[in-house]
Design a protein around this motif. Structure first.
Motif, PDB file in Angstrom:
ATOM      1  N   GLY A  83       0.773  -1.234   0.000  1.00 41.74           N
ATOM      2  CA  GLY A  83       0.000   0.000   0.000  1.00 41.74           C
ATOM      3  C   GLY A  83       0.800   1.278   0.000  1.00 41.74           C
ATOM      4  O   GLY A  83       0.267   2.344   0.286  1.00 41.74           O
ATOM      5  N   HIS A  84       2.088   1.215  -0.362  1.00 35.35           N
ATOM      6  CA  HIS A  84       2.945   2.400  -0.296  1.00 35.35           C
ATOM      7  C   HIS A  84       3.043   3.186  -1.597  1.00 35.35           C
ATOM      8  O   HIS A  84       3.357   4.371  -1.570  1.00 35.35           O
ATOM      9  N   HIS A  85       2.855   2.537  -2.744  1.00 30.43           N
ATOM     10  CA  HIS A  85       3.044   3.203  -4.036  1.00 30.43           C
ATOM     11  C   HIS A  85       2.018   2.754  -5.055  1.00 30.43           C
ATOM     12  O   HIS A  85       1.515   1.631  -5.002  1.00 30.43           O
ATOM     13  N   TYR A  86       1.776   3.633  -6.022  1.00 28.94           N
ATOM     14  CA  TYR A  86       0.936   3.312  -7.176  1.00 28.94           C
ATOM     15  C   TYR A  86       1.793   2.587  -8.222  1.00 28.94           C
ATOM     16  O   TYR A  86       3.021   2.757  -8.251  1.00 28.94           O
ATOM     17  N   PRO A  87       1.172   1.809  -9.117  1.00 30.23           N
ATOM     18  CA  PRO A  87       1.935   1.125 -10.178  1.00 30.23           C
ATOM     19  C   PRO A  87       2.758   2.076 -11.055  1.00 30.23           C
ATOM     20  O   PRO A  87       3.885   1.755 -11.429  1.00 30.23           O
ATOM     21  N   VAL A  88       2.209   3.253 -11.390  1.00 34.89           N
ATOM     22  CA  VAL A  88       2.960   4.188 -12.226  1.00 34.89           C
ATOM     23  C   VAL A  88       4.218   4.675 -11.503  1.00 34.89           C
ATOM     24  O   VAL A  88       5.260   4.891 -12.135  1.00 34.89           O
ATOM     25  N   ASP A  89       4.157   4.819 -10.188  1.00 33.10           N
ATOM     26  CA  ASP A  89       5.348   5.198  -9.409  1.00 33.10           C
ATOM     27  C   ASP A  89       6.433   4.138  -9.550  1.00 33.10           C
ATOM     28  O   ASP A  89       7.619   4.456  -9.692  1.00 33.10           O
ATOM     29  N   ILE A  90       6.018   2.886  -9.504  1.00 35.08           N
ATOM     30  CA  ILE A  90       6.961   1.770  -9.594  1.00 35.08           C
ATOM     31  C   ILE A  90       7.543   1.682 -11.001  1.00 35.08           C
ATOM     32  O   ILE A  90       8.757   1.541 -11.178  1.00 35.08           O
ATOM     33  N   ILE A  91       6.697   1.791 -12.005  1.00 34.52           N
ATOM     34  CA  ILE A  91       7.164   1.720 -13.400  1.00 34.52           C
ATOM     35  C   ILE A  91       8.126   2.873 -13.687  1.00 34.52           C
ATOM     36  O   ILE A  91       9.191   2.680 -14.277  1.00 34.52           O
TER      37      ILE A  91
END
Length: 190
Positions: A137-145
């Motif tokens: 629950g710490h990051h959105y997928p776009v943040d990771i990508i």
């Protein structure tokens, strides 16, 4: 769409204790596995020492870029803005970039560009690290990508400018061996 994908992944959290434990372990423990692998590479040979130094420079550059982006850009984390399955505590700083992910991909890509097998293992671990950050629950997928992209690009840039680092790396490796020699000599001569 980013939030929908986040929800699809994050909704799995809290349903299976074993999977939650694995994701929490990856999100916080992967760094220790990276350190362990990096130390093993350093101890292996001069080629691996150079790879380790490339990785260190890439990680340093990624850390600097992460800091600079966070100075000028703020995106609330998912648990601040939405109701999520929040498995572990985290700072309420910017969601982008993900420091865990950018550092993992910077190191993994540096190694992958030199040694395919070890690099592939590290890249898989980096992918799991990024995925775990969404799971907890710490990051959105776009943040990771985006963080994965930035970490990888940094490593590629470092690799492309490798000639400028070669003499510096040779100097470090020489002094490392010289230091080890002095230590061994001092321990044998009381």
């Amino acid at each position: 769409m980013d939030y929908k994908l986040f929800k699809a992944i994050n909704r799995l959290a809290g349903r299976h204790n074993t999977l939650d434990t694995i994701m929490i372990t990856i999100t916080y423990g992967a760094r220790f596995l990276y350190i362990f692998l990096t130390v093993l590479m350093w101890l292996r040979s001069n080629t691996y020492k150079k790879i380790t130094l490339y990785g260190a420079i890439s990680v340093g550059a990624a850390l600097l870029l992460n800091h600079l982006i966070r100075l000028f850009y703020f995106k609330p984390r998912p648990f601040v803005k939405h109701r999520v399955r929040y498995l572990t505590p985290s700072k309420k700083d910017s969601s982008f970039p993900s420091k865990h992910t950018i550092l993992a991909f910077a190191l993994a890509t540096s190694v992958l560009l030199q040694k395919r097998i070890v690099g592939t293992v590290m890249w898989i671990l980096a992918l799991l690290t990024g995925f775990s950050r969404i799971w907890v629950g710490h990051h959105y997928p776009v943040d990771i990508i985006g963080s994965a992209f930035l970490g990888s690009v940094i490593s590629i840039i470092i690799e492309k400018s490798a000639r400028s680092f070669t003499s510096f790396f040779n100097w470090i490796i020489y002094h490392y061996y010289f230091f080890c020699y002095l230590i061994r000599r001092k321990s044998t001569n009381p």
